[in-house]
Motif scaffolding. Sequence first.
Motif, PDB file in Angstrom:
ATOM      1  N   THR A  73      56.113  96.682 107.009  1.00  0.00           N
ATOM      2  CA  THR A  73      55.570  95.485 106.375  1.00  0.00           C
ATOM      3  C   THR A  73      56.473  94.286 106.658  1.00  0.00           C
ATOM      4  N   VAL A  74      55.940  93.114 106.406  1.00  0.00           N
ATOM      5  CA  VAL A  74      56.736  91.895 106.551  1.00  0.00           C
ATOM      6  C   VAL A  74      57.932  91.964 105.603  1.00  0.00           C
ATOM      7  N   LYS A  75      57.697  92.474 104.408  1.00  0.00           N
ATOM      8  CA  LYS A  75      58.771  92.590 103.416  1.00  0.00           C
ATOM      9  C   LYS A  75      59.906  93.469 103.958  1.00  0.00           C
ATOM     10  N   ASP A  76      59.567  94.583 104.613  1.00  0.00           N
ATOM     11  CA  ASP A  76      60.585  95.449 105.224  1.00  0.00           C
ATOM     12  C   ASP A  76      61.422  94.670 106.230  1.00  0.00           C
ATOM     13  N   MET A  77      60.741  93.936 107.098  1.00  0.00           N
ATOM     14  CA  MET A  77      61.427  93.223 108.173  1.00  0.00           C
ATOM     15  C   MET A  77      62.303  92.101 107.636  1.00  0.00           C
ATOM     16  N   VAL A  78      61.787  91.342 106.685  1.00  0.00           N
ATOM     17  CA  VAL A  78      62.562  90.242 106.105  1.00  0.00           C
ATOM     18  C   VAL A  78      63.805  90.794 105.410  1.00  0.00           C
ATOM     19  N   SER A  79      63.630  91.872 104.668  1.00  0.00           N
ATOM     20  CA  SER A  79      64.744  92.465 103.933  1.00  0.00           C
ATOM     21  C   SER A  79      65.787  93.080 104.866  1.00  0.00           C
ATOM     22  N   ASP A  80      65.339  93.873 105.824  1.00  0.00           N
ATOM     23  CA  ASP A  80      66.269  94.598 106.692  1.00  0.00           C
ATOM     24  C   ASP A  80      66.904  93.720 107.762  1.00  0.00           C
ATOM     25  N   LEU A  81      66.156  92.763 108.287  1.00  0.00           N
ATOM     26  CA  LEU A  81      66.655  91.943 109.385  1.00  0.00           C
ATOM     27  C   LEU A  81      67.295  90.638 108.919  1.00  0.00           C
ATOM     28  N   GLU A  82      67.020  90.271 107.662  1.00  0.00           N
ATOM     29  CA  GLU A  82      67.563  89.045 107.085  1.00  0.00           C
ATOM     30  C   GLU A  82      67.211  87.806 107.909  1.00  0.00           C
ATOM     31  N   ILE A  83      65.941  87.734 108.305  1.00  0.00           N
ATOM     32  CA  ILE A  83      65.429  86.531 108.957  1.00  0.00           C
ATOM     33  C   ILE A  83      64.267  86.020 108.122  1.00  0.00           C
ATOM     34  N   PRO A  84      63.982  84.716 108.184  1.00  0.00           N
ATOM     35  CA  PRO A  84      62.956  84.131 107.319  1.00  0.00           C
ATOM     36  C   PRO A  84      61.563  84.745 107.535  1.00  0.00           C
ATOM     37  N   GLU A  85      60.806  84.827 106.442  1.00  0.00           N
ATOM     38  CA  GLU A  85      59.460  85.385 106.504  1.00  0.00           C
ATOM     39  C   GLU A  85      58.582  84.608 107.478  1.00  0.00           C
ATOM     40  N   ARG A  86      58.733  83.300 107.502  1.00  0.00           N
ATOM     41  CA  ARG A  86      57.926  82.479 108.409  1.00  0.00           C
ATOM     42  C   ARG A  86      58.188  82.866 109.871  1.00  0.00           C
ATOM     43  N   GLY A 110      48.521  91.703 122.375  1.00  0.00           N
ATOM     44  CA  GLY A 110      47.916  93.034 122.334  1.00  0.00           C
ATOM     45  C   GLY A 110      48.919  94.143 122.118  1.00  0.00           C
ATOM     46  N   LEU A 111      50.076  93.805 121.552  1.00  0.00           N
ATOM     47  CA  LEU A 111      51.138  94.798 121.370  1.00  0.00           C
ATOM     48  C   LEU A 111      51.269  95.273 119.934  1.00  0.00           C
ATOM     49  N   LEU A 112      50.389  94.810 119.067  1.00  0.00           N
ATOM     50  CA  LEU A 112      50.540  95.064 117.648  1.00  0.00           C
ATOM     51  C   LEU A 112      49.202  95.398 117.010  1.00  0.00           C
ATOM     52  N   GLU A 113      49.234  96.334 116.092  1.00  0.00           N
ATOM     53  CA  GLU A 113      48.051  96.686 115.299  1.00  0.00           C
ATOM     54  C   GLU A 113      48.346  96.361 113.842  1.00  0.00           C
ATOM     55  N   MET A 114      47.349  95.830 113.162  1.00  0.00           N
ATOM     56  CA  MET A 114      47.474  95.517 111.740  1.00  0.00           C
ATOM     57  C   MET A 114      46.548  96.426 110.944  1.00  0.00           C
ATOM     58  N   ARG A 115      47.009  96.812 109.774  1.00  0.00           N
ATOM     59  CA  ARG A 115      46.181  97.620 108.877  1.00  0.00           C
ATOM     60  C   ARG A 115      46.433  97.144 107.452  1.00  0.00           C
ATOM     61  N   THR A 116      45.369  96.965 106.693  1.00  0.00           N
ATOM     62  CA  THR A 116      45.534  96.545 105.309  1.00  0.00           C
ATOM     63  C   THR A 116      45.566  97.771 104.404  1.00  0.00           C
ATOM     64  N   SER A 117      46.415  97.670 103.399  1.00  0.00           N
ATOM     65  CA  SER A 117      46.542  98.720 102.397  1.00  0.00           C
ATOM     66  C   SER A 117      46.636  98.016 101.051  1.00  0.00           C
ATOM     67  N   TYR A 177      52.043  96.774 109.817  1.00  0.00           N
ATOM     68  CA  TYR A 177      52.035  96.518 111.257  1.00  0.00           C
ATOM     69  C   TYR A 177      52.602  97.716 112.009  1.00  0.00           C
ATOM     70  N   ARG A 178      52.043  97.932 113.205  1.00  0.00           N
ATOM     71  CA  ARG A 178      52.516  99.013 114.076  1.00  0.00           C
ATOM     72  C   ARG A 178      52.424  98.545 115.523  1.00  0.00           C
ATOM     73  N   LEU A 179      53.437  98.902 116.312  1.00  0.00           N
ATOM     74  CA  LEU A 179      53.405  98.589 117.732  1.00  0.00           C
ATOM     75  C   LEU A 179      52.422  99.496 118.449  1.00  0.00           C
ATOM     76  N   CYS A 233      62.880 106.619 113.106  1.00  0.00           N
ATOM     77  CA  CYS A 233      62.725 106.926 111.678  1.00  0.00           C
ATOM     78  C   CYS A 233      61.400 107.613 111.348  1.00  0.00           C
ATOM     79  N   GLY A 234      60.418 107.511 112.241  1.00  0.00           N
ATOM     80  CA  GLY A 234      59.151 108.206 112.025  1.00  0.00           C
ATOM     81  C   GLY A 234      58.139 107.480 111.169  1.00  0.00           C
ATOM     82  N   PHE A 235      58.364 106.208 110.849  1.00  0.00           N
ATOM     83  CA  PHE A 235      57.399 105.442 110.064  1.00  0.00           C
ATOM     84  C   PHE A 235      56.259 104.987 110.976  1.00  0.00           C
ATOM     85  N   ASP A 236      55.029 105.139 110.510  1.00  0.00           N
ATOM     86  CA  ASP A 236      53.887 104.681 111.292  1.00  0.00           C
ATOM     87  C   ASP A 236      53.740 103.169 111.236  1.00  0.00           C
ATOM     88  N   TYR A 237      53.982 102.584 110.075  1.00  0.00           N
ATOM     89  CA  TYR A 237      53.782 101.154 109.883  1.00  0.00           C
ATOM     90  C   TYR A 237      54.978 100.549 109.151  1.00  0.00           C
TER      91      TYR A 237
END
Length: 127
Positions: free
Chosen positions: A28-41, A54-61, A67-69, A22-26
């Motif tokens: 969010t947790v909200k994206d993953m919870v919504s698209d994957l339908e698994i609990p936020e926790r 060491g497989l993940l990078e975090m960036r605040t906006s 998050y990015r792999l 899809c070409g997205f750089d990052y």
Amino acid sequence: MYKLSHSGKLVLMYMAWRHLICGFDYVTVKDMVSDLEIPERTVRKILAQLRDAGLLEMRTSGRRIKYRLLFQNFSLDASEVEPGVYLLDIPAEVRIPGDLTFRAFSILRSARLLIYTASHADKQGLV
């Protein structure tokens, strides 16, 4: 490679799909919870495991964390994709993105031209 639960593999494949296809750089947790339908926790626990490995990078906006792999930290059994022509014959029963390999993702992502056709298994040849 690092052992992940089924949910962990789902999150990992989702993030790879969003980046490589899809070409997205990052994401969010909200994206993953919504698209994957698994609990936020569960998502947050998996992200912590990936970050610790060491497989993940975090960036605040603002107030959101994205998050990015870090693909350079993965030990993959496939070499980098060289320029060229590739044919990816993906059967109809393949579940995308779960059944695709990182090499297939890399080829799809680096393609300048992507041609999709309906299954041609029963046809004599391509014209």
